[in-house]
Write a protein that holds these residues in place. Structure first.
Motif, PDB file in Angstrom:
ATOM      1  N   SER A 197       0.807  -1.217   0.000  1.00 25.74           N
ATOM      2  CA  SER A 197       0.000   0.000   0.000  1.00 25.74           C
ATOM      3  C   SER A 197       0.846   1.276   0.000  1.00 25.74           C
ATOM      4  O   SER A 197       0.367   2.345   0.373  1.00 25.74           O
ATOM      5  N   GLN A 198       2.086   1.174  -0.427  1.00 26.95           N
ATOM      6  CA  GLN A 198       2.939   2.360  -0.532  1.00 26.95           C
ATOM      7  C   GLN A 198       2.409   3.297  -1.614  1.00 26.95           C
ATOM      8  O   GLN A 198       1.954   2.839  -2.662  1.00 26.95           O
ATOM      9  N   PRO A 199       2.475   4.602  -1.387  1.00 31.98           N
ATOM     10  CA  PRO A 199       2.079   5.532  -2.446  1.00 31.98           C
ATOM     11  C   PRO A 199       3.091   5.481  -3.595  1.00 31.98           C
ATOM     12  O   PRO A 199       4.293   5.564  -3.372  1.00 31.98           O
ATOM     13  N   VAL A 200       2.581   5.335  -4.810  1.00 29.55           N
ATOM     14  CA  VAL A 200       3.463   5.150  -5.964  1.00 29.55           C
ATOM     15  C   VAL A 200       3.929   6.481  -6.543  1.00 29.55           C
ATOM     16  O   VAL A 200       5.122   6.697  -6.726  1.00 29.55           O
ATOM     17  N   PHE A 201       3.023   7.388  -6.830  1.00 27.98           N
ATOM     18  CA  PHE A 201       3.386   8.653  -7.470  1.00 27.98           C
ATOM     19  C   PHE A 201       3.269   9.815  -6.487  1.00 27.98           C
ATOM     20  O   PHE A 201       2.620  10.807  -6.757  1.00 27.98           O
TER      21      PHE A 201
END
Length: 85
Positions: free
Chosen positions: A41-45
């Protein structure tokens, strides 16, 4: 909930009474399962948060952040102390 996680991970105490908790003796590192939900669930952008794709590095960073949050948590004291003596 965070204090519960810290306690379950063995960061707040060195002895455990529950069979699901790890007993940590001096010189041992507690075994923490890989945090799959946090990794996926890491933020990608997001320019504020760096995306960590290496699972080993992510686990090390996650454990450090978890330990720091456990140490910053203030626990209620059981009584007042007089430190002036």
């Amino acid at each position: 909930m965070r204090s519960q996680i810290c306690h379950q991970r063995g960061f707040l105490s060195t002895q455990s009474t529950s069979p699901t908790q790890t007993i940590v003796s001096s010189g041992e590192t507690p075994k923490v399962p890989f945090p799959w939900s946090a990794f996926l669930s890491q933020p990608v952008f997001n320019h504020r948060h760096k995306l960590i794709l290496n699972p080993t590095v992510f686990q090390q960073v996650y454990q450090v952040r978890l330990l720091e949050s456990c140490l910053q948590k203030q626990l209620p004291s059981t009584g007042s102390r007089n430190l002036s003596n």
